[in-house]
Structure formats: C-alpha cells, structure tokens
Design a protein around this motif. Structure first.
Motif, PDB file in Angstrom:
ATOM      1  N   MET B   1       0.839  -1.205   0.000  1.00  0.00           N
ATOM      2  CA  MET B   1       0.000   0.000   0.000  1.00  0.00           C
ATOM      3  C   MET B   1       0.871   1.252   0.000  1.00  0.00           C
ATOM      4  N   LEU B   3       2.390   5.009   0.468  1.00  0.00           N
ATOM      5  CA  LEU B   3       2.390   5.825   1.691  1.00  0.00           C
ATOM      6  C   LEU B   3       1.296   6.884   1.657  1.00  0.00           C
ATOM      7  N   LYS B   6      -1.763   5.500   2.735  1.00  0.00           N
ATOM      8  CA  LYS B   6      -1.707   5.276   4.188  1.00  0.00           C
ATOM      9  C   LYS B   6      -2.060   6.545   4.933  1.00  0.00           C
ATOM     10  N   ILE B   7      -1.487   7.640   4.443  1.00  0.00           N
ATOM     11  CA  ILE B   7      -1.730   8.916   5.116  1.00  0.00           C
ATOM     12  C   ILE B   7      -3.209   9.267   5.041  1.00  0.00           C
ATOM     13  N   ARG B   9      -5.551   7.283   4.733  1.00  0.00           N
ATOM     14  CA  ARG B   9      -6.295   6.312   5.542  1.00  0.00           C
ATOM     15  C   ARG B   9      -6.176   6.577   7.037  1.00  0.00           C
ATOM     16  N   LEU B  10      -5.147   7.387   7.387  1.00  0.00           N
ATOM     17  CA  LEU B  10      -4.992   7.757   8.802  1.00  0.00           C
ATOM     18  C   LEU B  10      -6.272   8.401   9.323  1.00  0.00           C
ATOM     19  N   ARG B  11      -6.965   9.042   8.410  1.00  0.00           N
ATOM     20  CA  ARG B  11      -8.215   9.710   8.796  1.00  0.00           C
ATOM     21  C   ARG B  11      -9.249   8.701   9.316  1.00  0.00           C
ATOM     22  N   ASP B  12      -9.077   7.450   8.915  1.00  0.00           N
ATOM     23  CA  ASP B  12     -10.010   6.424   9.418  1.00  0.00           C
ATOM     24  C   ASP B  12      -9.928   6.253  10.928  1.00  0.00           C
ATOM     25  N   LEU B  13      -8.802   6.710  11.495  1.00  0.00           N
ATOM     26  CA  LEU B  13      -8.670   6.603  12.958  1.00  0.00           C
ATOM     27  C   LEU B  13      -9.703   7.464  13.668  1.00  0.00           C
ATOM     28  N   ALA B  14     -10.301   8.387  12.923  1.00  0.00           N
ATOM     29  CA  ALA B  14     -11.361   9.213  13.496  1.00  0.00           C
ATOM     30  C   ALA B  14     -12.558   8.367  13.928  1.00  0.00           C
ATOM     31  N   SER B  15     -12.588   7.126  13.465  1.00  0.00           N
ATOM     32  CA  SER B  15     -13.694   6.255  13.866  1.00  0.00           C
ATOM     33  C   SER B  15     -13.557   5.775  15.324  1.00  0.00           C
ATOM     34  N   ILE B  16     -12.386   5.984  15.919  1.00  0.00           N
ATOM     35  CA  ILE B  16     -12.229   5.646  17.342  1.00  0.00           C
ATOM     36  C   ILE B  16     -12.947   6.720  18.139  1.00  0.00           C
ATOM     37  N   GLN B  17     -14.012   6.323  18.800  1.00  0.00           N
ATOM     38  CA  GLN B  17     -14.824   7.313  19.507  1.00  0.00           C
ATOM     39  C   GLN B  17     -15.243   6.758  20.864  1.00  0.00           C
ATOM     40  N   PRO B  18     -15.535   7.660  21.789  1.00  0.00           N
ATOM     41  CA  PRO B  18     -15.970   7.183  23.105  1.00  0.00           C
ATOM     42  C   PRO B  18     -17.402   6.669  23.033  1.00  0.00           C
TER      43      PRO B  18
END
Lengths: 182, 461
Positions: B1, B3, B6-7, B9-18
């Motif tokens: 994949m 780079l 990848k960068i 896709r880093l935005r997908d980390l926004a799916s980590i939510q409380p």
C-alpha cells in the motif's frame, strides 16, 4: 481546514468561557471530547483509563481558564493538557512510559485492538501505529487525524516548528518501513 | 500500500470514539461541577447590599404565607398587563413610551435564539417607523411654535431609537453568522434587506413632505443608518456564500484525492457530507442571487428617476439662474453659481454611465460572481448619488434665486416730488466732478443762505 466561520465561533466561545459561561464550556466539550478521548486512548490503550483521564483534562482546562490565565490557541492548549495528563498518569501509577517500540509491547497492541469496536481498516492502522514510538504516534495523530497546524503541534509538544517537521518526516519514514509490503 | 494512501487512511482513525452514553453522562457531570463552582464563586462575590437582600428574601419566604405572595404577584401582573396594553399605542414624547421601550428590551433579553433575536430587532425597526409616521401625520399650524418644538423633540427621539434598533439588527446578524448555518444566515439577510428597504422608502417620502429642517436632518440620519445596515447585510450574505464555496471546493479536492487512491466504486458514489454540502451551496446561491438582483432592480429605478430629473429640470433652471446672475451679482455668490453650473454640465451624462455600469453588474450576477456584481452596483450608485447631490444644490440655488427675484420685484424707483427745476452746477473746488442738482424754487432761499454759490445753467436760461 477550519473555516473562517468556525474559527470566529471558537474565538467568541473562548471569550465567554473565560468569563465562566457554562454554555461555552459545553460548546468546547462537544467539539473536542472525541478528539481528546481518541488521543488519550491510543496512548493508554485502556477504555476506563482513557475515560477518567479525559474527564480530568476538561476539568483542568476549565480551572485554568477561569483563573483568567491566557492561552494562544485553545486546541493546542487542550491537547497539551491531555498529553501532560497522560504523562502524569504514567508517573503516578509508576508505569514505564512506552517511548520506544519494544517487542513485549505487542501484548498491549493486541489488547488495544480487541477492546475497541471499530472497522477493520482502523484496526490494522492502529496495529501499525502502535509499533511507532509515542512521539511519532502523537505527530501523526495530531497532523493527519486532528488536522492541526505545525505551529499548534509545536505548542502541544513543547518543541519548535522545525523539530516537528523533522519528527513528522521520520514518523512517516518509520511507518513506511513498518507497512512495507502490505 | 502506497504511503500517500496510508496517510489518507490515517483519517479512518477518526472512527475511534468514546461510548455515547458515557460522553453524555460525563458532560452533565462536568456541567454540574462547573455550576457548583460558579455558585460558590458568586457567593464569595456578593456585596453587602446583595447579602442583605438575600437575607430579607429568605426571611420573607419563611414568614409570609404563600397565598398572599401569589395574590400580590397576580396583582402586579395585572397592573403590568394593563399598563402594557396602554403602552403599546404610545409614541416618543408620551409618558408611557419609556414603558413600551422597557417591555421591548425585556422581550429581547428573554429571547435566546440569535435568529429570533434578530427578528425581534427587525420588528422593533418596523415599530419605530410606525411611530415616526404617527408623529408626522399630525398637522401643525405655523403659529403653534410650542407644539412644533415638541414634535421636533419627539421625532429626534424616535429617530435616535430607530438608529439604535438598526444597529442592533446589524450586531444580531453578526452573532447569527458565527453560530448558525449558511442558509439560515442568508434567509435572515433577505428579511433585513426587505425591512431596511421599506424603511428607506418611507423615510424618503417623509423627508420630501416635511418643511422642518430639524426633522429633515433627523430623518436623513436615520435613512443613512438604514442604508449602511442594508449594505452590510448584503455583504454578509456574499461573504457566507464565498465561504461555503471555498469549503465545498476543499471538500471536493479531498474527495478527488481519495478517488485517485480508492479502488471501490461504493466509496465514490456513497452519499456523504459532500452531497449535503452541495445542496446547501445551491440553496444559498439562489437566495444570494435574489438579494443581489433586488439591489440591482432598486438602483435601476433610482437611476431612471435621476435621468428624468436631469433631462427635464436642468434647462429651465439654468435660464432662470442666468437672468438673476445678470441682474444682481452682489446677492449671489458668483463662484458658487459658476461651480454649480459647471457641475450640471458634468452630470448630464452620469445617469447613462451609471446605467452602463449597472448592466455590467447584471452580467456578473448571471455568471454567479456576486462579489464583483455588488461592487459594480456600488460604483453605479456612487455615480448616481453624485448627480442627486448636484440636483439638490440646484434646488437650493433655485430657492435662493426665487427669493432674490422677489426682492428685486419689490424694489420701486423713487419718483414722487421731483419737479423740473434749475440745474445747479457745483463749483469745482467742492467736488471732483460736476454734479447737476434739480432743486425746487422754494428751496433756493435755503441754499442761498447756506453760502453755496449757485451758477445758472446757460442752456436753460
């Protein structure tokens, strides 16, 4: 990128917050709670701890502003408080700060993935990012997920802008190495 | 994949939510904590007078029966309600008008939504205009000086409050801009421009009808205030439109980037925030276009009126001015007349030029360049306003010349009592030029006794 409208909205709410307005506090809470939680969670990897520390961060922010202390950028300020809160947590619980990648930290990575309910892409990414050292994780999160400027990241991490640029470059190189062949 | 992928896709980390329940619970806990801290801080800050009031209130709450409290509250309410009804019909200068104004301020204070606050301020502007109409509809005879003075004071007060309300509309609109969605802002701007346009038209009519310069000046001030707010509101709508265009472009760039790195069709065609943003942009665009079109239409009507005035009125008045100038230069400031006559020559082509610039504005509007269109409208208005200023000066000058002509017509030559008498040549040593005096015969004795030598005119004898 923040719009002019959003920036001005934040400035007005900030002024109200400093005079003790609870609606302004609610505004900032809604705006930043997810980002702060995410930032802390990726560092501490435990949901309960992340929730407690997030609460501490907001209380500290409130206290600091009501004491009429000035801040340059609210976003940079709150992330700095979050970062310091995590460091304090590790110091008080006498845990070793996970500054470098260590083979034994693979267990922590596993726990991270199993305990979080998210899609597969994020899981895989977290696995890769967790292999980076803490500093690299922070810059990548702040730059590419929270959309912060180099200036604000420098303020959060108490480094100068050139240092931050170098760290970002190194973090991306390291990530490239980790993800090579995928 | 790669780079870059990848960068992105880093935005997908926004799916980590409380957890949502935790998020809400914590919010209320924090707000409770903050409120307690605030109350504590407030308690420390009470002044002595406030502490006494607090004590008295607590004492009264304990000692007085609740029924009497309810009854007294009811009586106060009824009195207030009755006064309120009477106050609604009052105008500045009347005793209940301050009560009316206070009630309006309370209504504003109890309105929390910035959109509703702006609407309330707009309603108050309408109310001020109605009050001005009511004050001016009363005819006052010329000899009723005291009544005229009272009317002047009342108008000044009404206009001052109108200007305050107009300024409040402007500030409330700025708050709406910070807090609300683009479409709400632009809808509100449309209301504001409509109200200010109505106010300007009414004020222009009243300025023409009034004979009092004091009232005219006050109404002029109010008209200017309305114009300023209208212009500011239109600029605000265009600014909001430009912001949303910029946001949409940025969002589309990100989508294109993801498009280039994406491999699945679902990601491209899925309805996301981009779709709703485009719909919002479309709706805002339509409203802003209507607002700008309205400004163009109003100015076009003004330019037509000015053109008519310039064409029809100028020639007659120039002739009148020329006559007066010739007859009596001393009574008119010659330089001023010359300047105005020159200006009149210069403005003859202004309406046509203003119309051409306005056509350019229309073309820009059709292209969707709202900012450029409104700049052209301002340019055209400035040119048109120059003509109107000179036409006003001409009107003033015409008033002055009418007065001068009247004065000249009232001056009669002195001809009574003059008879044909001897012409008397005055000796050179008493005057520098020879003067011939016609004197009556019976005055000769007086002149002779005065010692003046009289020489008979050889021609007459």
């Amino acid at each position: 990128m923040k719009s002019i409208k959003s920036n001005l909205q934040e400035k007005i709410a900030f002024l109200k917050l400093r005079s003790g307005d609870s609606d302004a506090f609610a505004f900032f809470y809604d705006k930043y709670v997810k980002s702060i939680y995410r930032f802390i969670y990726i560092k501490v990897s435990t949901k309960q701890v992340a929730e407690d520390l997030t609460q501490d961060v907001f209380l500290k922010v409130w206290q600091h502003l009501v004491d009429k202390k000035n801040v340059r950028s609210f976003q940079a300020f709150i992330f700095r408080v979050a970062r310091n809160t995590v460091v304090d947590h590790y110091r008080s619980s006498k845990q070793e700060l996970p500054l470098d990648y260590m083979p034994e930290s693979v267990e922590i990575v596993e726990e991270l993935i199993l305990s979080v309910d998210k899609n597969l892409d994020a899981e895989l990414l977290l696995k890769d990012i967790a292999k980076l050292k803490s500093e690299y994780q922070e810059v990548l999160l702040l730059r590419y997920v929270e959309d912060m400027s180099i200036d604000d990241i420098a303020h959060v991490m108490a480094k100068n802008k050139n240092n931050i640029r170098v760290i970002i470059h190194r973090a991306l190189s390291k990530l490239k190495t980790i993800t090579k062949g995928k | 994949m790669r780079l870059t992928k990848k960068i992105s896709r880093l935005r997908d980390l926004a799916s980590i939510q409380p957890d949502k329940r935790w998020e809400k619970t914590m919010k209320y806990d924090l707000l409770d904590e903050i409120s307690s801290q605030n109350r504590l801080m407030q308690a420390y800050k009470l002044s002595n007078a406030q502490k006494i009031d607090l004590f008295v209130m607590r004492f009264f709450n304990r000692m007085a029966p609740s029924l009497s409290k309810a009854l007294s509250a009811f009586l106060v309410f009824m009195m207030f309600f009755g006064v309120n009804i009477a106050a609604q019909a009052s105008v500045p200068g009347q005793p209940l008008w301050p009560v009316k104004r206070s009630i309006e301020e309370v209504e504003i204070a109890l309105t929390f939504s910035p959109v509703n606050k702006t609407i309330k301020h707009i309603e108050q502007v309408d109310e001020r205009m109605a009050e001005i109409d009511k004050i001016l509809e009363k005819d006052i005879a010329v000899d009723e000086v005291e009544v005229q003075v009272k009317q002047d004071i009342a108008i000044k007060q009404a206009v001052s409050h109108l200007e305050q309300d107009i300024a409040s509309v402007d500030s409330a609109l700025q708050v709406v801009k910070e807090e609300k969605e683009a479409i709400e802002i632009v809808e509100l701007v449309k209301k504001v421009t409509s109200v200010t346009k109505g106010a300007i038209t009414d004020l222009e009519t009243q300025i023409e009808d009034t004979s009092s310069t004091i009232i005219e000046d006050a109404l002029d001030g109010a008209k200017d205030a309305n114009e300023e707010v209208k212009v500011a509101a239109v600029d605000l709508a265009i600014e909001v439109h430009d912001e949303i265009v910029a946001e949409t472009l940025i969002a589309e760039e990100i989508v294109v980037e993801e498009l280039n790195s994406s491999s699945t069709l679902e990601e491209i065609t899925a309805e996301g925030p981009e779709q709703s943003r485009r719909e919002e942009l479309e709706a805002v665009k339509i409203l802003v276009a209507e607002i700008v079109a309205e400004q163009i239409k109003d100015l076009s009507a003004q330019i037509d009126t000015t053109k008519e005035d310039v064409d029809n009125v100028v020639d007659e008045e120039l002739v009148e001015l020329a006559v007066v100038e010739e007859v009596n230069e001393a009574l008119l400031e010659e330089e001023e007349v010359v300047v105005i006559l020159d200006d009149i020559d210069n403005i003859k082509d202004n309406p046509a030029e203003a119309a051409v610039i306005l056509d350019e504005a229309k073309a820009l509007l059709e292209e969707g360049s709202f900012k450029d269109a409104i700049e052209k409208v301002s340019e055209s208005k400035e040119l048109n306003d120059k003509s109107e200023v000179i036409l006003e000066k001409l009107d003033e000058l015409q008033d002055v010349t009418e007065e001068v002509v009247e004065e000249l017509e009232n001056v009669e030559p002195v001809t009574e009592g003059l008879e044909q008498g001897r012409k008397i040549e005055v000796l050179p040593d008493t005057t520098t030029s020879t003067q011939n005096l016609d004197i009556k015969p019976e005055d000769e004795e007086i002149i002779e006794s005065s010692g003046i030598d009289i020489v008979e005119d050889p021609e007459q004898s």
